[in-house]
Design a protein around this motif. Structure first.
Motif, PDB file in Angstrom:
ATOM      1  N   GLN A   1       0.801  -1.216   0.000  1.00  0.00           N
ATOM      2  CA  GLN A   1       0.000   0.000   0.000  1.00  0.00           C
ATOM      3  C   GLN A   1       0.840   1.274   0.000  1.00  0.00           C
ATOM      4  OE1 GLN A   1      -2.690  -0.604   3.323  1.00  0.00           O
ATOM      5  NE2 GLN A   1      -4.247  -1.441   1.963  1.00  0.00           N
ATOM      6  N   SER A   2       2.142   1.138  -0.091  1.00  0.00           N
ATOM      7  CA  SER A   2       2.971   2.336  -0.218  1.00  0.00           C
ATOM      8  C   SER A   2       2.720   2.960  -1.586  1.00  0.00           C
ATOM      9  CB  SER A   2       4.448   1.991  -0.060  1.00  0.00           C
ATOM     10  OG  SER A   2       4.843   1.091  -1.072  1.00  0.00           O
ATOM     11  N   LEU A   3       3.009   4.247  -1.678  1.00  0.00           N
ATOM     12  CA  LEU A   3       2.792   4.965  -2.934  1.00  0.00           C
ATOM     13  C   LEU A   3       4.080   5.025  -3.744  1.00  0.00           C
ATOM     14  CD1 LEU A   3       0.652   7.967  -1.648  1.00  0.00           C
ATOM     15  CD2 LEU A   3      -0.153   5.901  -2.779  1.00  0.00           C
ATOM     16  N   LEU A   4       3.958   4.862  -5.048  1.00  0.00           N
ATOM     17  CA  LEU A   4       5.120   4.990  -5.923  1.00  0.00           C
ATOM     18  C   LEU A   4       5.610   6.428  -5.992  1.00  0.00           C
ATOM     19  CD1 LEU A   4       3.820   2.769  -8.878  1.00  0.00           C
ATOM     20  CD2 LEU A   4       5.666   2.175  -7.292  1.00  0.00           C
ATOM     21  N   TYR A   5       4.669   7.363  -5.980  1.00  0.00           N
ATOM     22  CA  TYR A   5       5.018   8.774  -6.163  1.00  0.00           C
ATOM     23  C   TYR A   5       4.310   9.642  -5.128  1.00  0.00           C
ATOM     24  CZ  TYR A   5       6.229   6.479 -10.487  1.00  0.00           C
ATOM     25  OH  TYR A   5       6.741   5.598 -11.405  1.00  0.00           O
ATOM     26  N   PRO A   6       4.720   9.537  -3.857  1.00  0.00           N
ATOM     27  CA  PRO A   6       4.065  10.331  -2.811  1.00  0.00           C
ATOM     28  C   PRO A   6       4.424  11.803  -2.913  1.00  0.00           C
ATOM     29  CG  PRO A   6       5.974   9.185  -1.923  1.00  0.00           C
ATOM     30  CD  PRO A   6       5.799   8.682  -3.332  1.00  0.00           C
ATOM     31  N   PRO A   7       3.548  12.671  -2.424  1.00  0.00           N
ATOM     32  CA  PRO A   7       3.862  14.104  -2.434  1.00  0.00           C
ATOM     33  C   PRO A   7       4.922  14.413  -1.382  1.00  0.00           C
ATOM     34  CG  PRO A   7       1.831  13.723  -1.254  1.00  0.00           C
ATOM     35  CD  PRO A   7       2.243  12.390  -1.835  1.00  0.00           C
ATOM     36  N   ALA A   8       5.605  15.523  -1.572  1.00  0.00           N
ATOM     37  CA  ALA A   8       6.634  15.927  -0.613  1.00  0.00           C
ATOM     38  C   ALA A   8       5.994  16.396   0.690  1.00  0.00           C
ATOM     39  CB  ALA A   8       7.495  17.046  -1.199  1.00  0.00           C
ATOM     40  N   ALA A   9       6.685  16.159   1.772  1.00  0.00           N
ATOM     41  CA  ALA A   9       6.191  16.578   3.076  1.00  0.00           C
ATOM     42  C   ALA A   9       6.373  18.076   3.269  1.00  0.00           C
ATOM     43  CB  ALA A   9       6.927  15.822   4.180  1.00  0.00           C
ATOM     44  N   GLU A  10       5.485  18.651   4.076  1.00  0.00           N
ATOM     45  CA  GLU A  10       5.652  20.040   4.481  1.00  0.00           C
ATOM     46  C   GLU A  10       6.641  20.098   5.645  1.00  0.00           C
ATOM     47  OE1 GLU A  10       3.977  22.634   3.021  1.00  0.00           O
ATOM     48  OE2 GLU A  10       2.887  21.323   1.644  1.00  0.00           O
ATOM     49  N   LEU A  11       7.336  21.221   5.776  1.00  0.00           N
ATOM     50  CA  LEU A  11       8.233  21.406   6.907  1.00  0.00           C
ATOM     51  C   LEU A  11       7.409  21.432   8.189  1.00  0.00           C
ATOM     52  CD1 LEU A  11      11.239  21.980   7.641  1.00  0.00           C
ATOM     53  CD2 LEU A  11      10.631  24.402   7.638  1.00  0.00           C
ATOM     54  N   ALA A  12       7.813  20.654   9.179  1.00  0.00           N
ATOM     55  CA  ALA A  12       7.029  20.532  10.412  1.00  0.00           C
ATOM     56  C   ALA A  12       7.752  21.050  11.643  1.00  0.00           C
ATOM     57  CB  ALA A  12       6.629  19.070  10.626  1.00  0.00           C
ATOM     58  N   GLN A  13       9.074  21.108  11.606  1.00  0.00           N
ATOM     59  CA  GLN A  13       9.842  21.509  12.779  1.00  0.00           C
ATOM     60  C   GLN A  13      10.563  22.833  12.526  1.00  0.00           C
ATOM     61  OE1 GLN A  13       9.623  19.837  15.628  1.00  0.00           O
ATOM     62  NE2 GLN A  13       8.289  18.333  14.634  1.00  0.00           N
ATOM     63  N   PRO A  14      10.759  23.624  13.572  1.00  0.00           N
ATOM     64  CA  PRO A  14      11.473  24.907  13.404  1.00  0.00           C
ATOM     65  C   PRO A  14      12.907  24.694  12.938  1.00  0.00           C
ATOM     66  CG  PRO A  14      10.326  24.829  15.523  1.00  0.00           C
ATOM     67  CD  PRO A  14      10.275  23.446  14.959  1.00  0.00           C
ATOM     68  N   LEU A  15      13.396  25.636  12.150  1.00  0.00           N
ATOM     69  CA  LEU A  15      14.782  25.643  11.700  1.00  0.00           C
ATOM     70  C   LEU A  15      15.513  26.798  12.368  1.00  0.00           C
ATOM     71  CD1 LEU A  15      14.282  25.127   7.841  1.00  0.00           C
ATOM     72  CD2 LEU A  15      14.839  23.381   9.543  1.00  0.00           C
ATOM     73  N   HIS A  16      16.789  26.599  12.595  1.00  0.00           N
ATOM     74  CA  HIS A  16      17.606  27.651  13.201  1.00  0.00           C
ATOM     75  C   HIS A  16      18.608  28.128  12.152  1.00  0.00           C
ATOM     76  CE1 HIS A  16      15.858  26.724  17.110  1.00  0.00           C
ATOM     77  NE2 HIS A  16      16.090  25.441  16.851  1.00  0.00           N
ATOM     78  N   ILE A  17      18.317  29.275  11.557  1.00  0.00           N
ATOM     79  CA  ILE A  17      19.148  29.852  10.507  1.00  0.00           C
ATOM     80  C   ILE A  17      19.674  31.185  11.000  1.00  0.00           C
ATOM     81  CG2 ILE A  17      19.225  30.622   8.105  1.00  0.00           C
ATOM     82  CD1 ILE A  17      16.803  28.838   7.559  1.00  0.00           C
ATOM     83  N   THR A  18      20.978  31.337  10.954  1.00  0.00           N
ATOM     84  CA  THR A  18      21.583  32.555  11.489  1.00  0.00           C
ATOM     85  C   THR A  18      21.070  33.800  10.790  1.00  0.00           C
ATOM     86  OG1 THR A  18      23.583  31.299  12.005  1.00  0.00           O
ATOM     87  CG2 THR A  18      23.762  33.710  11.995  1.00  0.00           C
ATOM     88  N   GLN A  19      21.061  33.769   9.479  1.00  0.00           N
ATOM     89  CA  GLN A  19      20.553  34.901   8.706  1.00  0.00           C
ATOM     90  C   GLN A  19      19.519  34.376   7.705  1.00  0.00           C
ATOM     91  OE1 GLN A  19      24.325  36.539   7.176  1.00  0.00           O
ATOM     92  NE2 GLN A  19      24.012  38.287   8.547  1.00  0.00           N
ATOM     93  N   PRO A  20      18.286  34.243   8.136  1.00  0.00           N
ATOM     94  CA  PRO A  20      17.255  33.689   7.252  1.00  0.00           C
ATOM     95  C   PRO A  20      17.048  34.576   6.022  1.00  0.00           C
ATOM     96  CG  PRO A  20      16.488  33.789   9.533  1.00  0.00           C
ATOM     97  CD  PRO A  20      17.758  34.594   9.464  1.00  0.00           C
ATOM     98  N   PRO A  21      16.874  33.967   4.868  1.00  0.00           N
ATOM     99  CA  PRO A  21      16.639  34.749   3.647  1.00  0.00           C
ATOM    100  C   PRO A  21      15.186  35.208   3.575  1.00  0.00           C
ATOM    101  CG  PRO A  21      16.523  32.441   3.133  1.00  0.00           C
ATOM    102  CD  PRO A  21      16.875  32.515   4.596  1.00  0.00           C
ATOM    103  N   GLU A  22      14.935  36.112   2.675  1.00  0.00           N
ATOM    104  CA  GLU A  22      13.563  36.537   2.408  1.00  0.00           C
ATOM    105  C   GLU A  22      12.956  35.625   1.355  1.00  0.00           C
ATOM    106  OE1 GLU A  22      11.780  40.900   2.177  1.00  0.00           O
ATOM    107  OE2 GLU A  22      12.748  40.372   0.270  1.00  0.00           O
TER     108      GLU A  22
END
Length: 456
Positions: free
Chosen positions: A230-251
């Protein structure tokens, strides 16, 4: 409020409702069972379309896993009304298809990717070979090899080089006739692009949407037939779920239209991505295509609405009780963008407007509907009424359109971040991957997740 504005939410809620879609699927399945016909999947292939190269590569796995009878059709490029920027579409398609091939682990045709568009002569020969393969019942077995030869810039594609494939190209006249019939069938069934799959009344464009087809087929087959597969051959990409720590986040530049259903179902997701990554979102609103004089054919509008409803359902985003904001409602909505941003309520206002017109059936062309949208987003109605008299937003919208065009893009929603620009609500994972790299996450690109197959 007009009769149309009153009736549209009721009609669209029914037409785009999940229950109606499931009933249609059930009727189609029962009709097939009564006729004792096999499961038939129609596939429409455009040789010089990179998305078709990937879609065709998926056929063997789909056929093997789901016991499908696959009926291929060779089609021409879409009419200009359905693809108003053909040169930009070709260029972007090559880049995007290369990205998708890497994402799904597909082989690249050729090794260098889709670097250059094939010539008209090579494309004609490829079509002749594809029709020949189709007549011999060898389309699935040979399509990858024909695609590789077509897209290989270092090698010609002639009758002599085709000998190695064990087939002889059909005559140009027969090929043209076959393609004309395929184009007509595609039009009658309600689509306009290559890389399209049609299964019992429903369209799926490209490998991005095959997971909808897979979930449907798995429902039909049931747990007994699918066993542990029952696994999918072409599953959609996951959304980001956890916070990221980026020193200088881009716009992140978010190009959107208030009349775009795909923009509506991605707005909250891109805002959440910005929050998790600490990245600011620049709201780059543009006028919708139809309000810029670009036609949107009826079959394109229908597919987009249906497809958006499916995508929204999987992501549990309210959608479908809509009141099309084309024209005056969109202009009024955009006129309030400067006010919303000056109050620090830009994202709240976008979300309120999108939810109002695409999920709640509010008429943004009326004071009552727009006031509701404004006040729950934190915009005082008295200030909003004054802002409606200012046309300064038009220059901003046009500047945003030109900036988007300079990126090689012409449609919304689109995103630009750290030198990378992508188009489509289903490409937000590309921006998420950029942010994860910046955060130093040592994880594979685009971790995938399989959606729950809700059947309510």
């Amino acid at each position: 409020m007009s009769i149309k504005s009153l009736l549209m939410p009721i009609v669209t809620q029914h037409m785009l409702g999940r229950a109606r879609l499931l009933r249609q699927r059930e009727r189609s399945m029962k009709a097939r069972l009564r006729s004792d016909a096999p499961r038939q999947l129609h596939y429409f292939h455009q040789a010089d379309d990179p998305y078709s190269v990937l879609a065709a590569h998926s056929l063997a796995a789909l056929q093997q896993k789901y016991a499908l009878q696959i009926l291929p059709h060779i089609v021409s490029p879409p009419e200009q009304a359905a693809a108003p920027e053909p040169d930009k579409l070709q260029t972007y398609s090559r880049q995007d298809a290369h990205l998708l091939a890497q994402h799904y682990g597909f082989p690249i045709f050729p090794i260098t990717g889709f670097a250059l568009q094939p010539s008209a002569e090579k494309t004609e020969m490829a079509n002749r070979l594809l029709v020949a393969a189709m007549h011999m019942g060898l389309f699935i077995q040979l399509v990858d090899s024909i695609s590789a030869a077509l897209w290989d810039t270092a090698q010609p594609l002639t009758e002599q080089t085709a000998t190695a494939l064990g087939i002889y190209p059909t005559a140009p006249e027969l090929t043209a006739s076959e393609m004309q019939q395929a184009n007509q069938l595609r039009k009658e069934l309600g689509h306009y692009l290559g890389a399209c799959f049609w299964y019992e009344g429903e369209w799926y464009w490209g490998i991005d949407r095959l997971y909808h087809l897979e979930l449907r087929l798995q429902d039909e087959l049931g747990s007994n037939e699918m066993s542990n597969n029952q696994s999918l051959l072409y599953p959609p990409a996951a959304e980001l779920a956890q916070p990221l720590h980026i020193t200088q986040p881009p716009e992140i530049d978010f190009y959107f239209s208030l009349r775009s259903p795909y923009s509506a179902i991605v707005a909250e997701r891109v805002f959440r991505l910005g929050q998790l990554a600490g990245a600011s979102i620049k709201l780059r609103y543009v006028l919708p295509m139809v309000m810029r004089g670009l036609p949107v054919p009826a079959n394109k509008r229908r597919y987009i609405a249906m497809d958006t409803a499916r995508e929204a359902h999987v992501r549990q985003i309210p959608f479908g009780r809509l009141n099309d904001p084309v024209g005056r409602p969109t202009e009024r909505g955009l006129a309030l963008m400067p006010l919303a941003e000056s109050l620090g309520r830009g994202q709240d206002y976008v979300l309120s407007f999108m939810r109002g017109v695409w999920a709640e059936g509010l008429d943004a062309g009326s004071d009552r509907g727009l006031r509701n949208i404004c006040e729950r987003a934190g915009l005082p109605w008295d200030d909003a009424r004054l802002a409606l008299q200012d046309d300064a937003w038009r220059k901003t919208a046009e500047a945003n359109r030109l900036a988007m065009s300079a990126l090689g893009l012409w449609g919304v929603p689109s995103f630009s971040c750290a030198g990378t620009a992508v188009w489509g609500q289903d490409r937000l994972w590309v921006i998420a991957d950029i942010l994860k790299k910046m955060a130093g996450k040592d994880k594979p690109l685009s971790k995938q997740v399989e959606p729950t197959n809700h059947q309510e």
